[in-house]
Scaffold this active site. Structure first.
Site, PDB file in Angstrom:
ATOM      1  N   GLY A 179      55.644  40.678  30.794  1.00 32.92           N
ATOM      2  CA  GLY A 179      55.551  39.301  31.291  1.00 32.92           C
ATOM      3  C   GLY A 179      54.963  39.258  32.685  1.00 32.92           C
ATOM      4  N   TYR A 239      70.485  31.540  26.584  1.00 36.29           N
ATOM      5  CA  TYR A 239      69.848  32.288  27.683  1.00 36.29           C
ATOM      6  C   TYR A 239      70.870  33.172  28.400  1.00 36.29           C
ATOM      7  CZ  TYR A 239      67.107  32.850  32.051  1.00 36.29           C
ATOM      8  OH  TYR A 239      66.433  33.345  33.148  1.00 36.29           O
ATOM      9  N   LYS A 251      70.926  37.241  28.836  1.00 36.09           N
ATOM     10  CA  LYS A 251      70.862  37.866  30.161  1.00 36.09           C
ATOM     11  C   LYS A 251      72.108  38.690  30.451  1.00 36.09           C
ATOM     12  CE  LYS A 251      66.805  36.398  31.426  1.00 36.09           C
ATOM     13  NZ  LYS A 251      65.718  37.370  31.649  1.00 36.09           N
ATOM     14  N   ASN A 272      60.717  42.287  32.207  1.00 32.50           N
ATOM     15  CA  ASN A 272      60.794  41.004  32.918  1.00 32.50           C
ATOM     16  C   ASN A 272      60.521  39.814  32.001  1.00 32.50           C
ATOM     17  OD1 ASN A 272      60.205  39.059  35.357  1.00 32.50           O
ATOM     18  ND2 ASN A 272      58.340  39.051  34.100  1.00 32.50           N
ATOM     19  N   SER A 318      51.866  38.307  33.548  1.00 35.01           N
ATOM     20  CA  SER A 318      50.719  37.415  33.732  1.00 35.01           C
ATOM     21  C   SER A 318      51.010  36.307  34.737  1.00 35.01           C
ATOM     22  CB  SER A 318      50.316  36.804  32.384  1.00 35.01           C
ATOM     23  OG  SER A 318      51.446  36.286  31.704  1.00 35.01           O
ATOM     24  N   ARG A 319      52.294  35.926  34.843  1.00 34.36           N
ATOM     25  CA  ARG A 319      52.650  34.776  35.680  1.00 34.36           C
ATOM     26  C   ARG A 319      53.977  35.040  36.393  1.00 34.36           C
ATOM     27  NH1 ARG A 319      54.210  30.629  32.883  1.00 34.36           N
ATOM     28  NH2 ARG A 319      54.360  31.611  30.843  1.00 34.36           N
TER      29      ARG A 319
HETATM   30  P1  NAP Z   1      57.595  32.223  33.874  1.00 34.96           P
HETATM   31  O1  NAP Z   1      56.920  31.782  35.112  1.00 34.96           O
HETATM   32  O2  NAP Z   1      57.844  31.269  32.771  1.00 34.96           O
HETATM   33  O3  NAP Z   1      56.806  33.501  33.304  1.00 34.96           O
HETATM   34  C1  NAP Z   1      57.277  34.134  32.161  1.00 34.96           C
HETATM   35  C2  NAP Z   1      56.466  35.372  31.907  1.00 34.96           C
HETATM   36  O4  NAP Z   1      57.019  36.002  30.735  1.00 34.96           O
HETATM   37  C3  NAP Z   1      55.023  35.065  31.625  1.00 34.96           C
HETATM   38  O5  NAP Z   1      54.209  36.059  32.196  1.00 34.96           O
HETATM   39  C4  NAP Z   1      54.939  35.127  30.090  1.00 34.96           C
HETATM   40  O6  NAP Z   1      53.707  35.608  29.641  1.00 34.96           O
HETATM   41  C5  NAP Z   1      55.971  36.185  29.800  1.00 34.96           C
HETATM   42  N1  NAP Z   1      56.465  36.114  28.425  1.00 34.96           N
HETATM   43  C6  NAP Z   1      57.250  35.150  27.879  1.00 34.96           C
HETATM   44  N2  NAP Z   1      57.470  35.432  26.592  1.00 34.96           N
HETATM   45  C7  NAP Z   1      56.817  36.589  26.318  1.00 34.96           C
HETATM   46  C8  NAP Z   1      56.678  37.396  25.181  1.00 34.96           C
HETATM   47  N3  NAP Z   1      57.280  37.079  24.013  1.00 34.96           N
HETATM   48  N4  NAP Z   1      55.936  38.532  25.264  1.00 34.96           N
HETATM   49  C9  NAP Z   1      55.341  38.876  26.418  1.00 34.96           C
HETATM   50  N5  NAP Z   1      55.439  38.143  27.550  1.00 34.96           N
HETATM   51  C10 NAP Z   1      56.163  37.024  27.487  1.00 34.96           C
HETATM   52  O7  NAP Z   1      59.025  32.834  34.204  1.00 34.96           O
HETATM   53  P2  NAP Z   1      59.589  33.546  35.521  1.00 34.96           P
HETATM   54  O8  NAP Z   1      60.360  32.568  36.278  1.00 34.96           O
HETATM   55  O9  NAP Z   1      58.523  34.346  36.176  1.00 34.96           O
HETATM   56  O10 NAP Z   1      60.655  34.523  34.819  1.00 34.96           O
HETATM   57  C11 NAP Z   1      60.500  35.931  34.751  1.00 34.96           C
HETATM   58  C12 NAP Z   1      61.844  36.538  34.393  1.00 34.96           C
HETATM   59  O11 NAP Z   1      62.793  36.206  35.416  1.00 34.96           O
HETATM   60  C13 NAP Z   1      62.426  35.998  33.095  1.00 34.96           C
HETATM   61  O12 NAP Z   1      63.070  37.027  32.401  1.00 34.96           O
HETATM   62  C14 NAP Z   1      63.426  34.965  33.568  1.00 34.96           C
HETATM   63  O13 NAP Z   1      64.452  34.770  32.628  1.00 34.96           O
HETATM   64  C15 NAP Z   1      63.917  35.606  34.839  1.00 34.96           C
HETATM   65  N6  NAP Z   1      64.523  34.669  35.780  1.00 34.96           N
HETATM   66  C16 NAP Z   1      63.818  33.640  36.321  1.00 34.96           C
HETATM   67  C17 NAP Z   1      64.426  32.788  37.208  1.00 34.96           C
HETATM   68  C18 NAP Z   1      63.704  31.646  37.867  1.00 34.96           C
HETATM   69  O14 NAP Z   1      64.371  30.841  38.524  1.00 34.96           O
HETATM   70  N7  NAP Z   1      62.401  31.538  37.762  1.00 34.96           N
HETATM   71  C19 NAP Z   1      65.775  32.971  37.534  1.00 34.96           C
HETATM   72  C20 NAP Z   1      66.469  34.010  36.974  1.00 34.96           C
HETATM   73  C21 NAP Z   1      65.831  34.870  36.102  1.00 34.96           C
HETATM   74  P3  NAP Z   1      52.579  34.730  28.893  1.00 34.96           P
HETATM   75  O15 NAP Z   1      52.368  33.482  29.672  1.00 34.96           O
HETATM   76  O16 NAP Z   1      51.408  35.689  28.946  1.00 34.96           O
HETATM   77  O17 NAP Z   1      53.064  34.511  27.484  1.00 34.96           O
END
Ligand code: NAP
Length: 241
Positions: A9, A152, A156, A87, A11-12
């Site tokens: 994950g 979720y 986690k 991730n 890419s973003r």
């Molecule tokens: P995000 O901006 O929505 O990015 C999610 C990333 O995961 C994207 O690069 C997406 O890739 C990838 N992804 C999703 N489903 C996938 C799949 N089936 N196979 C491969 N790649 C996949 O989310 P984020 O906030 O960066 O979150 C990253 C991690 O941190 C997650 O595990 C999330 O649960 C955790 N987290 C986030 C927060 C927060 O507040 N943001 C808080 C706690 C934990 P594509 O676009 O290429 O599909």
């Protein structure tokens, strides 16, 4: 030859910052993406223009066969990664009473199943090499619970249990397994949330940045963290202690 770090994950959002940081730390980075191929390719170009090394690797972490098909040839040609960062994650929020089969299994399969599929494929080479770092990105929701996120939170919290057990299983091979549990971090995942309102519940009074999560991962992946395993590092502004 550079050590290799696989970031799922990447890419973003948080994964992208982790990949960029590990590239800066000197790793060749395997930049996994699911749907966002262009973003993954642009990150790899940025890393390469800055003198680093990176390759985009597309697969859905929830699809065991796709994970194998993408990673096994890379492992055959370059070796198993030294660092694996699980991730990739999604949310499908809603009250539990309204959570359908697809919302439940989709989230569990991506967030927890993804860890299983990816780590399983990489682990054999890491065990043989008798070194390595595994880091999973959990969430404060998996530690404290959060209404509307039963699926979720389960995924986690599952990651935390899985990492603690795996840490005990493979410590003798000098592979560490740790978890980073972010609070609110500014990414696409939280863009619909009322930020100012929610920030009031954070003791440090703000959302975190992807780079702040990446710094914790960089530490756990590095040589100085060699005596740390089975731990959960909260990077959450004090939301959960
Ligand atoms: P995000 O901006 O929505 O990015 C999610 C990333 O995961 C994207 O690069 C997406 O890739 C990838 N992804 C999703 N489903 C996938 C799949 N089936 N196979 C491969 N790649 C996949 O989310 P984020 O906030 O960066 O979150 C990253 C991690 O941190 C997650 O595990 C999330 O649960 C955790 N987290 C986030 C927060 C927060 O507040 N943001 C808080 C706690 C934990 P594509 O676009 O290429 O599909």
């Amino acid at each position: 030859m550079s050590k290799i770090a696989l970031v799922t994950g990447a890419s973003r959002g948080i994964g992208r910052a982790i990949a960029a940081r590990l590239a800066k730390d000197g790793y060749r980075v395997w930049v996994n993406y699911g749907r966002s191929k262009d973003e993954a390719e642009s990150l790899c170009s940025e890393i390469e223009s800055a003198g680093g090394s990176a390759v985009p690797v597309g697969f859905d972490v929830g699809d065991a066969e796709a994970v194998k098909a993408a990673l096994e040839p890379l492992i055959d040609s370059e070796g198993a990664p030294d660092v694996v960062v699980s991730n990739a994650g999604i949310t499908r929020d809603g009250l539990f009473a309204m959570t359908g089969h697809d919302e439940w299994h989709g989230v569990i399969n991506t967030n927890l199943g993804g860890f299983y599929h990816v780590t399983k494929v990489c682990l054999r080479g890491m065990l043989r090499r008798r070194s390595g770092r595994i880091v999973a990105i959990s969430s404060v929701s998996g530690q404290a619970g959060n209404p509307g996120q039963v699926n979720y939170s389960a995924s986690k919290a599952g990651l935390i249990g899985a990492c603690k057990s795996l840490a005990k299983e493979i410590a003798s091979r000098k592979i560490t397994v740790n978890v980073v549990a972010p609070g609110f971090v500014e990414t696409d995942m939280v863009k619909e949330l009322p930020k100012e309102e929610l920030a009031k519940a954070v003791p440090l009074g703000r959302f975190g940045t992807p780079d702040e999560i990446a710094a914790a991962v960089s530490f756990l992946a590095g040589d100085e963290a060699g005596y740390i395993t089975g731990q959960v590092l909260g990077v959450n502004g004090g939301m959960y202690m």
